[in-house]
Design a protein around this motif. Structure first.
Motif, PDB file in Angstrom:
ATOM      1  N   MET A  91      37.213  34.869  29.804  1.00 24.69           N
ATOM      2  CA  MET A  91      38.434  35.306  30.497  1.00 24.69           C
ATOM      3  C   MET A  91      39.657  34.613  29.927  1.00 24.69           C
ATOM      4  O   MET A  91      39.586  33.456  29.534  1.00 24.69           O
ATOM      5  CB  MET A  91      38.340  34.965  31.985  1.00 24.69           C
ATOM      6  CG  MET A  91      37.180  35.626  32.676  1.00 24.69           C
ATOM      7  SD  MET A  91      37.169  35.231  34.421  1.00 24.69           S
ATOM      8  CE  MET A  91      38.381  36.394  35.038  1.00 24.69           C
ATOM      9  N   ASP A  92      40.801  35.324  29.890  1.00 22.58           N
ATOM     10  CA  ASP A  92      42.053  34.697  29.484  1.00 22.58           C
ATOM     11  C   ASP A  92      42.593  33.860  30.632  1.00 22.58           C
ATOM     12  O   ASP A  92      42.335  34.160  31.799  1.00 22.58           O
ATOM     13  CB  ASP A  92      43.102  35.758  29.130  1.00 22.58           C
ATOM     14  CG  ASP A  92      42.795  36.399  27.789  1.00 22.58           C
ATOM     15  OD1 ASP A  92      41.768  36.058  27.201  1.00 22.58           O
ATOM     16  OD2 ASP A  92      43.603  37.245  27.358  1.00 22.58           O
ATOM     17  N   ALA A  93      43.364  32.832  30.285  1.00 21.10           N
ATOM     18  CA  ALA A  93      43.905  31.946  31.308  1.00 21.10           C
ATOM     19  C   ALA A  93      45.120  32.554  32.010  1.00 21.10           C
ATOM     20  O   ALA A  93      45.539  32.074  33.057  1.00 21.10           O
ATOM     21  CB  ALA A  93      44.296  30.617  30.665  1.00 21.10           C
ATOM     22  N   ASP A  94      45.673  33.624  31.437  1.00 24.68           N
ATOM     23  CA  ASP A  94      46.980  34.100  31.925  1.00 24.68           C
ATOM     24  C   ASP A  94      46.891  35.144  33.033  1.00 24.68           C
ATOM     25  O   ASP A  94      47.876  35.800  33.345  1.00 24.68           O
ATOM     26  CB  ASP A  94      47.784  34.664  30.757  1.00 24.68           C
ATOM     27  CG  ASP A  94      47.041  35.790  30.047  1.00 24.68           C
ATOM     28  OD1 ASP A  94      45.999  36.237  30.563  1.00 24.68           O
ATOM     29  OD2 ASP A  94      47.505  36.212  28.983  1.00 24.68           O
ATOM     30  N   MET A  95      45.689  35.308  33.629  1.00 23.70           N
ATOM     31  CA  MET A  95      45.471  36.253  34.732  1.00 23.70           C
ATOM     32  C   MET A  95      45.525  37.718  34.302  1.00 23.70           C
ATOM     33  O   MET A  95      45.537  38.598  35.146  1.00 23.70           O
ATOM     34  CB  MET A  95      46.453  36.033  35.894  1.00 23.70           C
ATOM     35  CG  MET A  95      46.401  34.653  36.508  1.00 23.70           C
ATOM     36  SD  MET A  95      44.848  34.294  37.339  1.00 23.70           S
ATOM     37  CE  MET A  95      44.948  35.349  38.745  1.00 23.70           C
ATOM     38  N   GLN A  96      45.539  37.967  32.976  1.00 22.10           N
ATOM     39  CA  GLN A  96      45.490  39.367  32.545  1.00 22.10           C
ATOM     40  C   GLN A  96      44.071  39.921  32.708  1.00 22.10           C
ATOM     41  O   GLN A  96      43.868  41.127  32.659  1.00 22.10           O
ATOM     42  CB  GLN A  96      45.946  39.502  31.093  1.00 22.10           C
ATOM     43  CG  GLN A  96      47.452  39.419  30.966  1.00 22.10           C
ATOM     44  CD  GLN A  96      47.927  39.757  29.573  1.00 22.10           C
ATOM     45  OE1 GLN A  96      47.555  39.110  28.602  1.00 22.10           O
ATOM     46  NE2 GLN A  96      48.755  40.770  29.470  1.00 22.10           N
ATOM     47  N   ASP A  97      43.111  39.010  32.871  1.00 20.05           N
ATOM     48  CA  ASP A  97      41.741  39.407  33.189  1.00 20.05           C
ATOM     49  C   ASP A  97      41.501  38.999  34.642  1.00 20.05           C
ATOM     50  O   ASP A  97      41.161  37.857  34.914  1.00 20.05           O
ATOM     51  CB  ASP A  97      40.739  38.668  32.284  1.00 20.05           C
ATOM     52  CG  ASP A  97      40.996  38.936  30.812  1.00 20.05           C
ATOM     53  OD1 ASP A  97      41.539  40.005  30.491  1.00 20.05           O
ATOM     54  OD2 ASP A  97      40.657  38.073  29.997  1.00 20.05           O
ATOM     55  N   GLU A 198      50.386  42.321  33.658  1.00 22.74           N
ATOM     56  CA  GLU A 198      51.246  41.421  32.882  1.00 22.74           C
ATOM     57  C   GLU A 198      50.771  39.987  33.057  1.00 22.74           C
ATOM     58  O   GLU A 198      50.213  39.639  34.092  1.00 22.74           O
ATOM     59  CB  GLU A 198      52.696  41.528  33.376  1.00 22.74           C
ATOM     60  CG  GLU A 198      53.333  42.889  33.146  1.00 22.74           C
ATOM     61  CD  GLU A 198      53.680  43.116  31.683  1.00 22.74           C
ATOM     62  OE1 GLU A 198      54.267  42.206  31.062  1.00 22.74           O
ATOM     63  OE2 GLU A 198      53.325  44.186  31.156  1.00 22.74           O
ATOM     64  N   ARG A 199      50.990  39.135  32.037  1.00 27.83           N
ATOM     65  CA  ARG A 199      50.579  37.745  32.215  1.00 27.83           C
ATOM     66  C   ARG A 199      51.456  37.061  33.273  1.00 27.83           C
ATOM     67  O   ARG A 199      52.622  37.393  33.433  1.00 27.83           O
ATOM     68  CB  ARG A 199      50.548  36.971  30.891  1.00 27.83           C
ATOM     69  CG  ARG A 199      51.771  37.022  30.060  1.00 27.83           C
ATOM     70  CD  ARG A 199      51.880  35.918  29.010  1.00 27.83           C
ATOM     71  NE  ARG A 199      50.790  35.640  28.128  1.00 27.83           N
ATOM     72  CZ  ARG A 199      50.163  34.467  28.105  1.00 27.83           C
ATOM     73  NH1 ARG A 199      50.526  33.512  28.941  1.00 27.83           N
ATOM     74  NH2 ARG A 199      49.206  34.245  27.248  1.00 27.83           N
ATOM     75  N   VAL A 200      50.872  36.101  34.033  1.00 22.18           N
ATOM     76  CA  VAL A 200      51.611  35.494  35.147  1.00 22.18           C
ATOM     77  C   VAL A 200      52.719  34.574  34.672  1.00 22.18           C
ATOM     78  O   VAL A 200      53.757  34.460  35.308  1.00 22.18           O
ATOM     79  CB  VAL A 200      50.714  34.666  36.106  1.00 22.18           C
ATOM     80  CG1 VAL A 200      49.989  35.558  37.054  1.00 22.18           C
ATOM     81  CG2 VAL A 200      49.785  33.735  35.365  1.00 22.18           C
TER      82      VAL A 200
HETATM   83 MG    MG Z   1      47.265  37.546  27.620  1.00 24.32          MG
END
Ligand code: MG
Ligand code: UDP
Length: 314
Positions: A91-97, A198-200
């Motif tokens: 998982m990506d850290a940016d909440m896009q997942d 979108e990323r957070v």
């Molecule tokens: Mg991302």
């Protein structure tokens, strides 16, 4: 039953705490054992101190910190090498997942019909049209010329069984292209579509040029088709030169030898020179990859972690 989350982080100081909070909430709700493996990929911001304090508060958190930035592919590989769960997710850290998808993904796997649940974005809205166009062409092309099944819009966000994670670890190549690796190893995959998020916080690490190079790397890593371009050019040019030979000999016999044709000679020389350099360049790309593979350098070097029993280099 235990679930491992692999989370590559590069300069994600703002996103990591948000991700940790959200993911912990979801995982606790699922009532299974879990671990979160944060891989600090040589961040230059406060990501590492944040991970240290998260690990001190939460026993579910493991962090692996690289000695420098090795790239997301290396970070994912380090995660796979150290994940201990029966199910493993990237998982990506940016909440896009979105972690909120995890319960649904696990349910699909536990039904026993699939070995992995992969995600793809349903639409490409919010992306520049030119980028979408290039992306679409790239997926059409790579699926035509390689035997790895690569799905348009697929993300690296996946939940998979242990067997599949082991297969990924066994793919020890230095030039890693995960979308290709996931497709190449096979297994039964369920595709889950969701709207792009979108990323957070923070910024994406990708620009158009980086994406373009990523696409070219993907093609070179999973297809030998570009190499055969040289052969086809060669066959075509040989055939063409044979026709030209007949034409020139016939003209000489019928009309004598008028001294002209400087322009056409130069054009042909430049044309052939260009094709030769182009083909040489393609070959060079493959040789460069082979050169890197032959050095057997480690994919990553871990300089710090809160756990002892980890693979520090591989
Ligand atoms: Mg991302
Ligand atoms: N990432 C990484 N190393 C890098 C670049 C990115 O570990 O060199 C991580 C990043 O922290 C994030 C994920 O890879 O968790 C995806 O990156 P990003 O959000 O920039 O890509 P995008 O979602 O825009 O494709």
């Amino acid at each position: 039953m235990k679930l491992s989350l692999i989370i590559p982080c590069y300069n994600e100081e703002e996103s990591v705490p948000i991700f940790h909070k959200e993911a912990a909430k979801v995982l606790q709700g699922m009532g299974c054992g879990y671990e979160m493996l944060f891989i600090n990929d040589g961040s230059k911001d406060q990501t590492l101190p944040i991970l240290r304090s998260l690990a001190a508060q939460d026993p579910h958190v493991t962090y692996l910190s690289f000695s420098r930035n090795f790239g997301k592919e290396a970070a994912m590989y380090a995660g796979f090498c150290n994940a201990k769960g029966d199910y493993v997710a990237v998982m990506d850290a940016d909440m896009q997942d979105p972690p909120s998808l995890l319960p649904e993904m696990l349910e699909i796997l536990e039904s026993g019909e699939y070995d992995s649940v992969a995600t793809r974005r349903a639409t490409r809205t919010g992306e520049p049209p030119i980028r979408s166009w290039f992306a679409k062409k790239f997926y059409q092309l790579i699926n035509k010329i390689s035997n790895a099944d690569i799905v348009d819009g697929s993300r690296d966000f996946r939940l998979m069984r242990r067997e599949m994670a082991d297969a990924i670890v066994s793919m020890g190549e230095y030039n890693r292209f995960s979308k290709g690796i996931f497709g190449w190893i096979g297994f039964r995959t369920y595709w889950l579509s969701y709207e792009n998020v979108e990323r957070v916080a923070g910024e994406t690490k990708w620009n158009f040029w980086k994406l373009f190079k990523y696409a070219v790397d993907g093609i070179i890593n999973f297809s030998q088709a570009p190499l055969s371009i040289a052969s086809w050019f060669g066959i075509f040019m040989t055939f063409f030169s044979f026709l030209m030979l007949i034409f020139i000999v016939a003209r000489k016999v019928m009309f004598g030898d008028p001294v002209d044709g400087w322009a056409s000679t130069i054009c042909i020389m430049i044309f052939i020179g260009g094709i030769q350099l182009f083909c040489l360049g393609i070959m060079g790309q493959y040789i460069a990859k082979t050169y890197m593979e032959s050095k057997h350098r480690p994919h990553f070097i871990i300089s710090e972690s809160n756990k002892q029993d980890i693979k520090k280099v591989k």
